[in-house]
Design a protein around this motif. Sequence first.
Motif, PDB file in Angstrom:
ATOM      1  N   VAL A  27      70.333 -24.866 -36.218  1.00  0.00           N
ATOM      2  CA  VAL A  27      70.627 -24.457 -34.832  1.00  0.00           C
ATOM      3  C   VAL A  27      71.287 -25.574 -34.025  1.00  0.00           C
ATOM      4  CG1 VAL A  27      68.808 -22.721 -34.817  1.00  0.00           C
ATOM      5  CG2 VAL A  27      68.296 -25.028 -33.979  1.00  0.00           C
ATOM      6  N   SER A  28      71.722 -26.615 -34.706  1.00  0.00           N
ATOM      7  CA  SER A  28      72.420 -27.698 -34.012  1.00  0.00           C
ATOM      8  C   SER A  28      73.926 -27.472 -34.038  1.00  0.00           C
ATOM      9  CB  SER A  28      72.102 -29.047 -34.672  1.00  0.00           C
ATOM     10  OG  SER A  28      72.786 -29.164 -35.919  1.00  0.00           O
ATOM     11  N   GLU A  29      74.651 -28.283 -33.287  1.00  0.00           N
ATOM     12  CA  GLU A  29      76.111 -28.184 -33.267  1.00  0.00           C
ATOM     13  C   GLU A  29      76.712 -28.553 -34.615  1.00  0.00           C
ATOM     14  OE1 GLU A  29      78.134 -29.924 -29.837  1.00  0.00           O
ATOM     15  OE2 GLU A  29      76.213 -29.944 -28.779  1.00  0.00           O
ATOM     16  N   GLU A  30      75.999 -29.367 -35.389  1.00  0.00           N
ATOM     17  CA  GLU A  30      76.509 -29.806 -36.691  1.00  0.00           C
ATOM     18  C   GLU A  30      76.726 -28.631 -37.644  1.00  0.00           C
ATOM     19  OE1 GLU A  30      74.508 -33.830 -37.937  1.00  0.00           O
ATOM     20  OE2 GLU A  30      73.064 -32.621 -36.836  1.00  0.00           O
ATOM     21  N   SER A  31      75.871 -27.635 -37.551  1.00  0.00           N
ATOM     22  CA  SER A  31      75.971 -26.484 -38.454  1.00  0.00           C
ATOM     23  C   SER A  31      76.953 -25.475 -37.866  1.00  0.00           C
ATOM     24  CB  SER A  31      74.599 -25.838 -38.636  1.00  0.00           C
ATOM     25  OG  SER A  31      74.685 -24.747 -39.524  1.00  0.00           O
ATOM     26  N   SER A  32      78.219 -25.778 -37.992  1.00  0.00           N
ATOM     27  CA  SER A  32      79.255 -24.982 -37.329  1.00  0.00           C
ATOM     28  C   SER A  32      80.042 -24.081 -38.279  1.00  0.00           C
ATOM     29  CB  SER A  32      80.236 -25.916 -36.609  1.00  0.00           C
ATOM     30  OG  SER A  32      80.770 -26.867 -37.520  1.00  0.00           O
ATOM     31  N   PHE A  33      79.861 -24.253 -39.586  1.00  0.00           N
ATOM     32  CA  PHE A  33      80.617 -23.449 -40.559  1.00  0.00           C
ATOM     33  C   PHE A  33      79.675 -22.640 -41.444  1.00  0.00           C
ATOM     34  CE2 PHE A  33      83.803 -23.188 -44.212  1.00  0.00           C
ATOM     35  CZ  PHE A  33      84.662 -22.323 -43.540  1.00  0.00           C
ATOM     36  N   ASN A  34      78.535 -22.295 -40.865  1.00  0.00           N
ATOM     37  CA  ASN A  34      77.543 -21.496 -41.584  1.00  0.00           C
ATOM     38  C   ASN A  34      77.142 -20.306 -40.730  1.00  0.00           C
ATOM     39  OD1 ASN A  34      76.907 -23.450 -43.870  1.00  0.00           O
ATOM     40  ND2 ASN A  34      76.416 -24.717 -42.106  1.00  0.00           N
ATOM     41  N   THR A  35      77.403 -19.118 -41.217  1.00  0.00           N
ATOM     42  CA  THR A  35      76.908 -17.924 -40.539  1.00  0.00           C
ATOM     43  C   THR A  35      76.695 -16.832 -41.578  1.00  0.00           C
ATOM     44  OG1 THR A  35      77.167 -16.558 -38.544  1.00  0.00           O
ATOM     45  CG2 THR A  35      79.108 -16.769 -39.980  1.00  0.00           C
ATOM     46  N   GLY A  36      75.685 -16.010 -41.358  1.00  0.00           N
ATOM     47  CA  GLY A  36      75.329 -14.997 -42.349  1.00  0.00           C
ATOM     48  C   GLY A  36      74.696 -15.585 -43.588  1.00  0.00           C
ATOM     49  N   VAL A  37      74.171 -16.804 -43.463  1.00  0.00           N
ATOM     50  CA  VAL A  37      73.602 -17.515 -44.608  1.00  0.00           C
ATOM     51  C   VAL A  37      72.082 -17.371 -44.606  1.00  0.00           C
ATOM     52  CG1 VAL A  37      73.328 -19.759 -45.730  1.00  0.00           C
ATOM     53  CG2 VAL A  37      75.468 -19.203 -44.558  1.00  0.00           C
ATOM     54  N   VAL A  38      71.524 -17.226 -45.793  1.00  0.00           N
ATOM     55  CA  VAL A  38      70.068 -17.278 -45.942  1.00  0.00           C
ATOM     56  C   VAL A  38      69.730 -18.618 -46.589  1.00  0.00           C
ATOM     57  CG1 VAL A  38      68.014 -16.179 -46.892  1.00  0.00           C
ATOM     58  CG2 VAL A  38      69.972 -14.778 -46.226  1.00  0.00           C
ATOM     59  N   PHE A  39      69.267 -19.543 -45.783  1.00  0.00           N
ATOM     60  CA  PHE A  39      68.901 -20.861 -46.284  1.00  0.00           C
ATOM     61  C   PHE A  39      67.521 -20.787 -46.937  1.00  0.00           C
ATOM     62  CE2 PHE A  39      71.995 -21.768 -43.003  1.00  0.00           C
ATOM     63  CZ  PHE A  39      72.705 -22.858 -43.496  1.00  0.00           C
ATOM     64  N   ASP A  40      67.386 -21.465 -48.075  1.00  0.00           N
ATOM     65  CA  ASP A  40      66.110 -21.479 -48.790  1.00  0.00           C
ATOM     66  C   ASP A  40      65.335 -22.739 -48.493  1.00  0.00           C
ATOM     67  OD1 ASP A  40      66.255 -19.037 -50.369  1.00  0.00           O
ATOM     68  OD2 ASP A  40      67.929 -20.013 -51.394  1.00  0.00           O
ATOM     69  N   ILE A  41      64.030 -22.585 -48.383  1.00  0.00           N
ATOM     70  CA  ILE A  41      63.141 -23.748 -48.357  1.00  0.00           C
ATOM     71  C   ILE A  41      61.894 -23.285 -49.117  1.00  0.00           C
ATOM     72  CG2 ILE A  41      62.340 -23.169 -46.014  1.00  0.00           C
ATOM     73  CD1 ILE A  41      62.034 -26.326 -45.705  1.00  0.00           C
ATOM     74  N   SER A  42      61.986 -23.391 -50.445  1.00  0.00           N
ATOM     75  CA  SER A  42      61.023 -22.689 -51.290  1.00  0.00           C
ATOM     76  C   SER A  42      60.436 -23.529 -52.417  1.00  0.00           C
ATOM     77  CB  SER A  42      61.687 -21.451 -51.901  1.00  0.00           C
ATOM     78  OG  SER A  42      62.738 -21.839 -52.778  1.00  0.00           O
ATOM     79  N   GLY A  43      60.641 -24.819 -52.384  1.00  0.00           N
ATOM     80  CA  GLY A  43      60.062 -25.661 -53.432  1.00  0.00           C
ATOM     81  C   GLY A  43      60.566 -25.348 -54.823  1.00  0.00           C
ATOM     82  N   GLY A  44      61.769 -24.737 -54.877  1.00  0.00           N
ATOM     83  CA  GLY A  44      62.378 -24.416 -56.167  1.00  0.00           C
ATOM     84  C   GLY A  44      62.179 -22.972 -56.603  1.00  0.00           C
ATOM     85  N   ARG A  45      61.462 -22.150 -55.804  1.00  0.00           N
ATOM     86  CA  ARG A  45      61.211 -20.771 -56.226  1.00  0.00           C
ATOM     87  C   ARG A  45      62.455 -19.918 -56.166  1.00  0.00           C
ATOM     88  NH1 ARG A  45      57.019 -16.137 -53.847  1.00  0.00           N
ATOM     89  NH2 ARG A  45      58.036 -14.429 -54.965  1.00  0.00           N
ATOM     90  N   ALA A  46      63.319 -20.139 -55.178  1.00  0.00           N
ATOM     91  CA  ALA A  46      64.478 -19.277 -54.987  1.00  0.00           C
ATOM     92  C   ALA A  46      65.371 -19.290 -56.227  1.00  0.00           C
ATOM     93  CB  ALA A  46      65.279 -19.732 -53.775  1.00  0.00           C
ATOM     94  N   THR A  47      65.820 -18.106 -56.629  1.00  0.00           N
ATOM     95  CA  THR A  47      66.685 -18.005 -57.798  1.00  0.00           C
ATOM     96  C   THR A  47      68.102 -17.594 -57.445  1.00  0.00           C
ATOM     97  OG1 THR A  47      65.920 -15.718 -58.128  1.00  0.00           O
ATOM     98  CG2 THR A  47      64.797 -17.456 -59.359  1.00  0.00           C
ATOM     99  N   TYR A  48      68.363 -17.293 -56.163  1.00  0.00           N
ATOM    100  CA  TYR A  48      69.723 -17.011 -55.721  1.00  0.00           C
ATOM    101  C   TYR A  48      69.809 -17.194 -54.227  1.00  0.00           C
ATOM    102  CZ  TYR A  48      68.568 -12.554 -53.454  1.00  0.00           C
ATOM    103  OH  TYR A  48      68.076 -11.597 -52.625  1.00  0.00           O
TER     104      TYR A  48
END
Length: 253
Positions: free
Chosen positions: A232-253
């Motif tokens: 949610v900062s100004e730095e993240s300016s080229f990301n939209t419609g993204v699902v960011f993972d924070i899953s300790g390695g569980r995410a597979t896609y």
Amino acid sequence: MIFNNRFKNRVAIVTGGASGIGLGVSERIASEGGTVVLVDLDEEKLQEAKNKLSEFHDRIHIQKVDIAVEKEVASAINKVVDQFGNLDILVNSAGIVGPTGVNILDFEAEAFQKVLSVNLVGSFNLIKHAVKVMQPRGYGRILMLASIAGKDGNPGMAGYTTSKAGVIGLVKGIAKEYAQTEITINALAPAVIATPMNLDTSEQMLEYMTSKIPMGRLGTVEEVAALACWIVSEESSFNTGVVFDISGGRATY
């Protein structure tokens, strides 16, 4: 690492702000110079949260809102704009787990609808009315808390899993509607995080979900807040419609 004044002159609404991830994100934004309105349904816990963040007392405000009720959401967002002149950031961390460890044959339709009302309809209400006030200014950062359950599926949690999958679809669709503006709409999909919300999750279900995490542990609120605040900062300016993972390695896609 705290970035001094990263959110200076920014106004944020954080739902579910009375505890857990919402409180952690609120504290991080405030510590980096932002003004934060904590939104929750529990007035007592909201006041406790405000007291906990007393060192930022001039930049912490609270509102009791039921995000499942569109009129309440619209009123709350308009109130923030009237008071502070703008809304730059919306982080939706409000949500309920609903029944856990319950087979679909025993899952009550009323319980299913309640979870969707808060987690999915609430997300729709928030995005709709946040975009409405962000669009005239041409800037905004919107982040919805989804879940690894919405991507990977958790048995025995039909309501929660379905609602979070819906949040992911909502984010991906609406983000494309505003992709050529400076309003970004993203989602964050945590695995199990050590929060009070997990008090409502059965021990068997927690063990199941933790066993799926290659790191073999729960995530922390601080880890989620760090990633959320970059999104949610100004730095993240080229990301939209993204699902960011924070899953300790569980995410597979």
